[in-house]
Design a protein around this motif. Sequence first.
Motif, mmCIF file in Angstrom:
data_model
loop_
_atom_site.group_PDB
_atom_site.id
_atom_site.type_symbol
_atom_site.label_atom_id
_atom_site.label_comp_id
_atom_site.label_asym_id
_atom_site.label_seq_id
_atom_site.Cartn_x
_atom_site.Cartn_y
_atom_site.Cartn_z
ATOM 1 N N THR A 77 0.831 -1.207 0.000
ATOM 2 C CA THR A 77 0.000 0.000 0.000
ATOM 3 C C THR A 77 0.865 1.256 0.000
ATOM 4 O O THR A 77 0.577 2.203 -0.734
ATOM 5 C CB THR A 77 -0.956 -0.007 1.207
ATOM 6 O OG1 THR A 77 -1.791 -1.166 1.112
ATOM 7 C CG2 THR A 77 -1.824 1.232 1.241
ATOM 8 N N ARG B 120 -12.648 -0.925 3.705
ATOM 9 C CA ARG B 120 -11.459 -1.372 4.453
ATOM 10 C C ARG B 120 -10.339 -0.351 4.303
ATOM 11 O O ARG B 120 -9.595 -0.082 5.239
ATOM 12 C CB ARG B 120 -11.006 -2.739 3.942
ATOM 13 C CG ARG B 120 -9.872 -3.351 4.739
ATOM 14 C CD ARG B 120 -9.661 -4.800 4.313
ATOM 15 N NE ARG B 120 -8.626 -5.431 5.095
ATOM 16 C CZ ARG B 120 -7.446 -5.822 4.613
ATOM 17 N NH1 ARG B 120 -7.162 -5.657 3.333
ATOM 18 N NH2 ARG B 120 -6.554 -6.384 5.397
ATOM 19 N N ILE B 121 -10.231 0.245 3.124
ATOM 20 C CA ILE B 121 -9.224 1.282 2.879
ATOM 21 C C ILE B 121 -9.576 2.523 3.693
ATOM 22 O O ILE B 121 -8.719 3.108 4.362
ATOM 23 C CB ILE B 121 -9.159 1.640 1.375
ATOM 24 C CG1 ILE B 121 -8.910 0.402 0.499
ATOM 25 C CG2 ILE B 121 -8.120 2.731 1.128
ATOM 26 C CD1 ILE B 121 -7.634 -0.333 0.759
ATOM 27 N N ALA C 69 -8.251 -0.554 -3.176
ATOM 28 C CA ALA C 69 -9.199 -1.645 -2.932
ATOM 29 C C ALA C 69 -9.077 -2.722 -4.009
ATOM 30 O O ALA C 69 -9.094 -3.917 -3.700
ATOM 31 C CB ALA C 69 -10.620 -1.107 -2.868
ATOM 32 N N ARG D 171 -8.540 5.492 -3.354
ATOM 33 C CA ARG D 171 -9.289 4.506 -2.565
ATOM 34 C C ARG D 171 -9.704 3.323 -3.437
ATOM 35 O O ARG D 171 -9.514 2.162 -3.055
ATOM 36 C CB ARG D 171 -10.509 5.181 -1.944
ATOM 37 C CG ARG D 171 -11.408 4.273 -1.155
ATOM 38 C CD ARG D 171 -12.572 5.100 -0.579
ATOM 39 N NE ARG D 171 -13.463 4.310 0.194
ATOM 40 C CZ ARG D 171 -14.735 4.072 -0.129
ATOM 41 N NH1 ARG D 171 -15.245 4.575 -1.227
ATOM 42 N NH2 ARG D 171 -15.495 3.345 0.655
ATOM 43 N N SER D 172 -10.259 3.582 -4.610
ATOM 44 C CA SER D 172 -10.710 2.487 -5.471
ATOM 45 C C SER D 172 -9.529 1.690 -6.020
ATOM 46 O O SER D 172 -9.604 0.463 -6.140
ATOM 47 C CB SER D 172 -11.593 3.001 -6.605
ATOM 48 O OG SER D 172 -10.861 3.812 -7.487
ATOM 49 N N CYS E 66 -10.044 -5.978 -1.794
ATOM 50 C CA CYS E 66 -10.832 -5.786 -0.583
ATOM 51 C C CYS E 66 -11.896 -4.726 -0.826
ATOM 52 O O CYS E 66 -11.887 -4.045 -1.850
ATOM 53 C CB CYS E 66 -9.946 -5.401 0.604
ATOM 54 S SG CYS E 66 -9.187 -3.770 0.467
ATOM 55 N N ASP E 67 -12.801 -4.605 0.121
ATOM 56 C CA ASP E 67 -13.855 -3.605 0.036
ATOM 57 C C ASP E 67 -13.241 -2.215 0.221
ATOM 58 O O ASP E 67 -12.344 -2.046 1.062
ATOM 59 C CB ASP E 67 -14.881 -3.874 1.142
ATOM 60 C CG ASP E 67 -16.111 -3.020 1.005
ATOM 61 O OD1 ASP E 67 -16.038 -1.825 1.402
ATOM 62 O OD2 ASP E 67 -17.124 -3.523 0.513
ATOM 63 N N PRO E 68 -13.678 -1.228 -0.537
ATOM 64 C CA PRO E 68 -13.142 0.125 -0.365
ATOM 65 C C PRO E 68 -13.279 0.658 1.061
ATOM 66 O O PRO E 68 -12.455 1.458 1.500
ATOM 67 C CB PRO E 68 -13.962 0.964 -1.347
ATOM 68 C CG PRO E 68 -14.382 0.005 -2.401
ATOM 69 C CD PRO E 68 -14.609 -1.292 -1.679
#
Length: 91
Positions: A39, A73-74, A64, A60-61, A69-71
Motif C-alpha cells: 500500500t 477497508r481502505i 481496494a 481509494r478504489s 478488498c472492500d473500499p
Amino acid sequence: PPPALSMLLEDALDACGDAWLLAQAPRKGKWTPEEEELTAALIADFGKGILQLHEGTTLRSHLAAALHCDPMRITKKFAGRLAIGKQVFHA
C-alpha cells in the motif's frame, strides 16, 4: 531504480491470472505487513502519477482493487490523520 511493488503485483497477477484472484474471497480484517508495504508503494506511485490508471481513478478504489478488498477497508485504515480523502489520479 528497482521496480516498485506495484509492478511486482502486476507481474504476480499476470503469472497466475485474474480469474484466480476473482475467485478468492475479498480480504477482510487485520492488515498484514505485506499489505502495508504494498500500500505504501502504491500510494507513492499514485502520487507520482506513474501508474497505468484511467484519469480520474480515486486512490481509494485503486487500493481496494489492488488489495482485493472492500473500499471501506481502505477508508477505515486511512481514517483520521492518515486520511487519503478523495485523491484522484492525474497522469
